[in-house]
Design a protein around this motif. Sequence first.
Motif, PDB file in Angstrom:
ATOM      1  N   GLU A 142      34.152  34.450  38.714  1.00 58.94           N
ATOM      2  CA  GLU A 142      32.837  34.978  39.569  1.00 58.94           C
ATOM      3  C   GLU A 142      32.023  36.043  38.857  1.00 58.94           C
ATOM      4  OE1 GLU A 142      32.664  37.119  43.889  1.00 58.94           O
ATOM      5  OE2 GLU A 142      34.437  35.598  43.613  1.00 58.94           O
ATOM      6  N   SER A 143      32.704  36.944  38.081  1.00 57.78           N
ATOM      7  CA  SER A 143      31.936  38.009  37.538  1.00 57.78           C
ATOM      8  C   SER A 143      31.021  37.576  36.348  1.00 57.78           C
ATOM      9  CB  SER A 143      32.856  38.947  37.012  1.00 57.78           C
ATOM     10  OG  SER A 143      33.849  38.360  35.918  1.00 57.78           O
ATOM     11  N   GLU A 144      31.498  36.525  35.699  1.00 56.96           N
ATOM     12  CA  GLU A 144      30.602  35.840  34.731  1.00 56.96           C
ATOM     13  C   GLU A 144      29.245  35.146  35.255  1.00 56.96           C
ATOM     14  OE1 GLU A 144      32.353  33.536  31.764  1.00 56.96           O
ATOM     15  OE2 GLU A 144      34.045  35.123  31.022  1.00 56.96           O
TER      16      GLU A 144
END
Length: 184
Positions: free
Chosen positions: A104-106
């Motif tokens: 998700e962070s990417e």
Amino acid sequence: MDAIDLLINRHSCNQLISPAPSGEALDNIIHAGLRAPDHGALTPWRFIITEGEGLKTLSRYFQDAAFNLGKTEKDVLKAANAPFRAPQIITVIARIEDHPKIPESEQLMSAGCVVMAMQMAAQAQGFNGIWRTGWFAYDSHIKQKLELEDKDEIVGFLYLGTPDVSCKKIRELNTDSFVTRMDN
Ligand SMILES: Cc1cc2nc3c(=O)[nH]c(=O)nc-3n(C[C@H](O)[C@H](O)[C@H](O)COP(=O)(O)O)c2cc1C
């Protein structure tokens, strides 16, 4: 405008008047956003371009959200006025998917890159703007009104227009404070 010049001199502007980018200029801004780095070619972004009567609708969403949160009368009014700080707002959404390799962070970072690319494309064409979030970006009422999906995140409201005043106040930062070298 030279590319390095644009990168080094990127700056925000919060005093914005009409005209907002339109036609080819707006198309260039969207295309610049679509060139954000994108691990796995997931295209985890969506954009809502708001202007004209749309700003009044967004104002209503912000106002209702502030009221629902029990904010003071002053803050409800402030929320209602927020969208009118520029003639155009591009809401940049990270449309996040569950992926076995790409966290998700990417996907969020990729959407963040979109905002900056769009702002720079605006600046390169004589417009400018400011990336804002505030509580509006995280409010469930606003997300629902914008018909976002459950896993969607608003990474920013990019306020865009023509700078009303010279906004170029660039903070001088010394590269030595941020860089260490590892060369052996
Ligand atoms: C994720 C994110 C959210 C931000 N939200 C706000 C905001 O809500 N209000 C604001 O005044 N600035 C906000 N900023 C900062 C401005 O976009 C801008 O970077 C700052 O005013 C410094 O100006 P400069 O871009 O010319 O260096 C945000 C920046 C980022 C990266």
